[in-house]
Design an enzyme around this catalytic site. Structure first.
Site, PDB file in Angstrom:
ATOM      1  N   GLU A 137     -17.431  57.480   0.142  1.00  0.00           N
ATOM      2  CA  GLU A 137     -17.184  56.127  -0.410  1.00  0.00           C
ATOM      3  C   GLU A 137     -15.841  56.051  -1.130  1.00  0.00           C
ATOM      4  OE1 GLU A 137     -20.349  53.999  -2.288  1.00  0.00           O
ATOM      5  OE2 GLU A 137     -21.656  54.255  -0.563  1.00  0.00           O
TER       6      GLU A 137
HETATM    7  C1  LIG Z   1     -21.470  64.322   3.663  1.00  0.00           C
HETATM    8  C2  LIG Z   1     -20.657  63.163   4.108  1.00  0.00           C
HETATM    9  C3  LIG Z   1     -21.263  61.963   4.402  1.00  0.00           C
HETATM   10  C4  LIG Z   1     -20.522  60.896   4.904  1.00  0.00           C
HETATM   11  N1  LIG Z   1     -21.159  59.747   5.310  1.00  0.00           N
HETATM   12  C5  LIG Z   1     -20.445  58.819   5.994  1.00  0.00           C
HETATM   13  C6  LIG Z   1     -21.105  57.704   6.615  1.00  0.00           C
HETATM   14  O1  LIG Z   1     -22.314  57.544   6.520  1.00  0.00           O
HETATM   15  N2  LIG Z   1     -20.355  56.829   7.330  1.00  0.00           N
HETATM   16  C7  LIG Z   1     -19.009  56.979   7.447  1.00  0.00           C
HETATM   17  O2  LIG Z   1     -18.385  56.174   8.119  1.00  0.00           O
HETATM   18  N3  LIG Z   1     -18.348  58.007   6.858  1.00  0.00           N
HETATM   19  C8  LIG Z   1     -19.031  58.929   6.151  1.00  0.00           C
HETATM   20  N4  LIG Z   1     -18.377  59.982   5.565  1.00  0.00           N
HETATM   21  C9  LIG Z   1     -16.932  60.064   5.652  1.00  0.00           C
HETATM   22  C10 LIG Z   1     -16.219  59.921   4.325  1.00  0.00           C
HETATM   23  O3  LIG Z   1     -16.175  58.587   3.959  1.00  0.00           O
HETATM   24  C11 LIG Z   1     -14.847  60.563   4.535  1.00  0.00           C
HETATM   25  O4  LIG Z   1     -15.064  61.948   4.500  1.00  0.00           O
HETATM   26  C12 LIG Z   1     -13.848  60.139   3.530  1.00  0.00           C
HETATM   27  O5  LIG Z   1     -13.450  58.843   3.816  1.00  0.00           O
HETATM   28  C13 LIG Z   1     -12.629  61.051   3.489  1.00  0.00           C
HETATM   29  O6  LIG Z   1     -12.105  61.292   4.756  1.00  0.00           O
HETATM   30  P1  LIG Z   1     -11.774  62.799   5.218  1.00  0.00           P
HETATM   31  O7  LIG Z   1     -12.939  63.630   4.888  1.00  0.00           O
HETATM   32  O8  LIG Z   1     -11.331  62.732   6.601  1.00  0.00           O
HETATM   33  O9  LIG Z   1     -10.592  63.257   4.262  1.00  0.00           O
HETATM   34  P2  LIG Z   1      -9.046  62.926   4.433  1.00  0.00           P
HETATM   35  O10 LIG Z   1      -8.863  61.497   4.692  1.00  0.00           O
HETATM   36  O11 LIG Z   1      -8.444  63.901   5.357  1.00  0.00           O
HETATM   37  O12 LIG Z   1      -8.522  63.195   2.959  1.00  0.00           O
HETATM   38  C14 LIG Z   1      -8.279  64.512   2.458  1.00  0.00           C
HETATM   39  C15 LIG Z   1      -7.769  64.416   1.026  1.00  0.00           C
HETATM   40  O13 LIG Z   1      -6.570  63.646   0.998  1.00  0.00           O
HETATM   41  C16 LIG Z   1      -6.685  62.663  -0.001  1.00  0.00           C
HETATM   42  N5  LIG Z   1      -5.874  61.500   0.395  1.00  0.00           N
HETATM   43  C17 LIG Z   1      -5.893  60.815   1.552  1.00  0.00           C
HETATM   44  N6  LIG Z   1      -4.997  59.821   1.516  1.00  0.00           N
HETATM   45  C18 LIG Z   1      -4.397  59.874   0.297  1.00  0.00           C
HETATM   46  C19 LIG Z   1      -3.386  59.127  -0.361  1.00  0.00           C
HETATM   47  N7  LIG Z   1      -2.801  58.090   0.193  1.00  0.00           N
HETATM   48  N8  LIG Z   1      -3.047  59.489  -1.602  1.00  0.00           N
HETATM   49  C20 LIG Z   1      -3.622  60.538  -2.217  1.00  0.00           C
HETATM   50  N9  LIG Z   1      -4.573  61.269  -1.643  1.00  0.00           N
HETATM   51  C21 LIG Z   1      -4.958  60.944  -0.408  1.00  0.00           C
HETATM   52  C22 LIG Z   1      -8.158  62.344  -0.087  1.00  0.00           C
HETATM   53  O14 LIG Z   1      -8.468  61.819  -1.372  1.00  0.00           O
HETATM   54  C23 LIG Z   1      -8.757  63.720   0.108  1.00  0.00           C
HETATM   55  O15 LIG Z   1      -8.758  64.395  -1.119  1.00  0.00           O
HETATM   56  C24 LIG Z   1     -19.124  61.034   5.037  1.00  0.00           C
HETATM   57  C25 LIG Z   1     -18.499  62.231   4.699  1.00  0.00           C
HETATM   58  C26 LIG Z   1     -19.243  63.285   4.249  1.00  0.00           C
HETATM   59  C27 LIG Z   1     -18.554  64.571   3.953  1.00  0.00           C
END
Ligand SMILES: Cc1cc2nc3c(=O)[nH]c(=O)nc-3n(C[C@H](O)[C@H](O)[C@H](O)COP(=O)(O)OP(=O)(O)OC[C@H]3O[C@@H](n4cnc5c(N)ncnc54)[C@H](O)[C@@H]3O)c2cc1C
Length: 836
Positions: A502
């Protein structure tokens, strides 16, 4: 002399007008009066008087005649603004405009109207909601065990799934007319909080369908037909929903998803219908592997112009039955060994009819706005509640443990070194729960406070992480050895999930809170931006002119207020008379910080412009200030709502001092790193003219908070009110609770024994291996303790032995892991080893 006096009066007069944010007319009248006085008493040399009078007439004319003002000033600034403004995509616009502004607007105003916060009603449960919490929720807690769920079933057991569905847990947000429970946001939050104190998998399973997903999207945007069909099925658990947004290449930047669909004609149930051919690849989707209804976000295109001349229609949300041909779903991820259902799903060229789009064809391309609007409220409930629950579990369990666990003949909770983490745990939890409740209350009042819910999500999950870490340090090896007796290790392992979902926390802090807050909560910036987008030149000119001059007065006023409140230590700031006397200074200091934030934000935006978006460290610190002001406001509101409990005051004081110190450090962080050093120098002199007023919470308050955590009391009960405390022996929190009460009874008896040994009335020498039972027998015989007291001593020792034990397994961990797990179903003897 007269000139100096006159100039001094002029300066004070200007400061006073700026402080009260006087209107342009008042400024004009005041200046005219000053000039007249100057002529009359010859306060200034005649030449200077002439010059000032001429300047005044020119400026007054230019500013007082709107048309002149616009032509001479505003229109020029507007066209410069248009060139400076970075282009904004529709998704950025949707995100910026989502939700409402509530208390965040007041905090950004520089003069928060505290009465507005104090008058907000206290969130309360209806009788029906309270009954649900006391019966269905407690029953569900009693049915589940984190260890068994995780290690035996790798899922919720079937009877627990059934109970969840039968009792309507999956439809808490669905109105009664559609067969749901129709709970308030506050009730929803209370349920999630309590479930989280017992079993994380249960909490997540219940949380997700009530959060951003098919249910909520249908409620707000579904066609009546979609609502009538799906909502009752979702409410009764006939359908299990999930919502798929995240793609391997689009996580935080979800709007950049490559998942796509083409508008086309296709075959559905034997008929040729207009629809979409969808291709997607999603991962991390909670409940995905068991979902029957897949909510899907993708970008829709109309390359054949079947609907009009627009090709890229934008992000769209649709509902697809998981059993639909072409949907690939069912595999699972293993998120840090948590066993809530979570996995990938995909599809290639899957044809869906147009009426599967949520809201039907008119909502094609409106998906991002829908998601942002729902997230604006929903983000304030799910994670804030589950993380407050985890923190309650930690505080209740660790506090009790720190009292019953002794080392060096002392309860570990009484060592100063342990008091420090305990104080952080108590103070943080008080503030977190305050924020959770106040935010849910605002949602129930019809707000969708996008910025405040982002603040709640970020700060509550971060503080939960701190509490869990602190708790782990306090309980030592007890938290490290996994098994059914470990009440904190699971939360410690899985907490990063809350940080990531989220809105990943770093992104939320660096980009969202201030980025969105500065535009949404600022009284003029959004109006200015909207004016730059207005294609009607006359309308744009009028709107921009009003916003620009309002903005100018706003900046001048915040400058004056910051300076005056800094010099006077904010002692003269008016505070509503009804607030608790020992909190008055906090309101005054918060008002001062609010004005300073408004000034700093304007100076940052004014000097850095669009570059501020890339200066994430500055933006994050500005966001921290706004956030901490909100957290403090919620804490003060809680203190008032709960009737100013004197016994709880240390928690409130610790939380406010800690947060204000952090806010002060965030100010310092912005100023120290401000790119323009001259402006930084001036800012420091304006914001902290007499130095920085806040220090860390005192050790004395910290000790008072720590003592509250290790002693049964009404305060401890209020602080951890959402915790499920089981009566069964396999509930580690229930066990600690019984041991704590036994310890409180036993401690004075033990003290008497020690005194008797010391003054020679009792033989304190013990043979090797002998314990308290021998001493208790001797004391009984000597009439130093009664039979009941001797029994209480032994009972306490037995309970403490159960509390401090950790699980051990056969060498082959894999096979024997099941053993203690199955043992938890029935009450077990004192310890694993003892039973053997
Ligand atoms: C257990 C679990 C349940 C989930 N459930 C759902 C679900 O039901 N439906 C769904 O659609 N998604 C779901 N997600 C996805 C979740 O919303 C994403 O994991 C999240 O949006 C982050 O994306 P990412 O993991 O690809 O990290 P990335 O986007 O690769 O980010 C990696 C890091 O970079 C940081 N970052 C990225 N951009 C910036 C910026 N501009 N400035 C500073 N920092 C930045 C982030 O804060 C993070 O620390 C789930 C994820 C998990 C792990």
């Amino acid at each position: 002399m007269l000139t100096a006096l006159f100039l001094l009066l002029l300066l004070f007069g200007a400061l006073a007008l700026a402080y009260v944010n006087a209107s342009g007319r008042t400024w004009g009248l005041a200046m005219a009066a000053a000039l007249a006085a100057s002529w009359l008493v010859h306060a200034l040399p005649i030449a200077l008087n002439l010059l000032l009078t001429a300047a005044f007439v020119v400026f007054a004319l230019a500013l007082a005649v709107p048309l002149l003002r616009r032509k001479l000033i505003s229109d020029g600034v507007l066209s410069a603004f248009r060139k400076l403004m970075p282009p904004m995509s529709q998704t950025e616009r949707d995100a910026l405009e989502a939700g409402t502004v509530w208390w965040d607007g007041e905090l950004f105003s520089g003069r928060p109207d505290w009465r507005r916060l104090l008058d907000a009603p206290r969130p309360a449960l209806t009788d029906e909601e309270q009954r649900f919490l006391d019966h269905e929720v407690d029953t569900l807690c009693g049915m589940t065990s984190d260890w068994e769920t995780t290690n035996v079933h790798k899922d919720l057991p079937p009877h627990v799934w059934q109970y969840i569905k039968d009792k309507g847990f999956l439809g808490m947000i669905i109105p009664k007319e559609y067969g749901g429970l129709g709970f308030s946001a506050f009730a929803h939050s209370e349920v999630i909080t309590r479930l989280s104190t017992r079993c994380g998998t249960t909490a997540v399973t219940v949380m997700v369908p009530n959060s951003l997903g098919p249910g909520e999207l249908l409620l707000h945007y579904g066609t009546e037909e979609q609502k009538r069909y799906y909502l009752p099925r979702l409410a009764r658990g006939i359908e299990v929903p999930c919502f798929a947004l995240t793609n391997p290449s689009a996580g935080s930047d979800a709007a950049a998803m490559p998942d796509y669909a083409f508008v086309c004609w296709g075959e559905h149930e034997g008929r040729r219908v207009l629809g979409l051919r969808v291709t997607w690849d999603k991962r991390y989707i909670t409940l995905g592997p068991v979902a029957t209804l897949l909510g899907l976000a993708f970008r829709a295109f109309d390359p054949e112009n079947l609907l009009g001349d627009k090709e890229d229609l934008g992000i769209t949300c649709a509902l697809i039955p998981a059993a639909h041909i072409g949907v690939v779903i069912g595999r699972r991820h293993m998120p840090l060994n948590a066993v809530f259902q979570n996995g990938p799903n995909s599809g290639k060229d899957v044809f869906i009819p147009m009426d599967w789009v949520i809201g039907g064809q008119p909502m094609l391309g409106r998906g991002w706005g829908m998601l942002m609007e729902c997230l604006a409220a929903g983000r304030g409930i799910s994670l804030p509640s589950s993380n407050t629950g985890m923190a309650m579990l930690a505080v209740r369990g660790v506090g009790g443990y720190a009292r019953v666990r002794t080392q060096f003949k002392t309860a570990i909770g009484k060592f100063e070194g342990i008091e420090e983490p305990l104080a952080r745990m108590g103070g943080n939890l008080y503030m977190m729960d305050a924020t959770r409740v106040v935010t849910a209350g605002a949602i129930d009042q019809g707000e969708k406070p996008a910025v405040l819910t982002a603040i709640a999500k970020y700060h509550i999950t971060e503080r939960a992480r701190q509490i869990i870490n602190d708790g782990m340090d306090v309980i030592g090896g007890k938290g490290i050895c996994m098994g059914p007796a470990n009440f904190l290790g699971g939360a410690y392992m899985q907490h990063p999930v809350a940080i990531t979902v989220e809105g990943a926390n770093i992104l939320t802090r660096s980009l969202i809170i201030f980025g969105q807050g500065a535009i949404r909560c600022h009284p003029y910036v959004l109006q200015e931006i909207k004016a730059t987008r207005d294609t009607n030149p006359e309308q744009a000119s009028i709107a921009f002119d009003a916003a620009l001059f309002g903005h100018l007065r706003f900046v001048i006023s915040n400058f004056a207020r910051t300076l005056v409140m800094g010099w006077t230590g904010s002692h003269f700031v008016a505070v509503p008379a009804e607030v608790a006397p020992d909190t008055r200074r906090y309101y005054q200091q918060l008002t001062r910080f609010s004005a300073a934030l408004a000034l700093l934000a304007d100076v940052s935006m004014g000097t850095l412009g669009g570059a501020l978006k890339r200066k994430e460290k500055l933006s994050a610190r500005l966001g921290d200030i706004l956030s901490l002001l909100y957290l403090c406001s919620a804490t003060l509101k809680r203190f008032e709502m709960e009737g100013r409990q004197a016994a709880d005051a240390p928690l409130m004081h610790w939380a406010i001092w800690d947060a204000m110190f952090k806010a002060q450090s965030a100010f310092e962080g912005v100023i120290s790193n401000f790119p323009n050093r001259v402006i930084a120098f001036a800012l420091r002199r304006i914001i902290f003219p007499l130095g920085r007023p806040y220090v860390v919470p005192s050790d004395r308050i910290g000790q008072e908070v720590a003592r509250l955590l290790i002693e049964p009391s009404a305060t401890r009960d209020r602080l951890t009110a959402g915790t499920y405390i089981g009566v069964q022996d396999d509930d580690p929190i229930g066990l600690i609770e019984r041991a704590l009460h036994a310890t409180v009874i036993a401690e004075p008896v033990e003290a008497r024994l020690r005194a008797a040994v010391k003054d020679g009335r009792l033989d304190g020498s013990l043979p090797p291996g002998a314990g308290i039972e021998v001493l208790a027998d001797r004391a009984l015989a000597a009439g130093i303790v009664s039979v009941e007291e001797a029994r209480a001593l032994l009972a306490q020792r037995e309970l403490v032995a159960k509390v401090i034990r950790v699980d051990d397994f056969d060498k082959d961990l894999g096979a024997s892991l099941l053993q203690p797990a199955l043992d938890t179903v029935r009450p077990r003897p004192v310890s694993h080893r003892a039973a053997a």
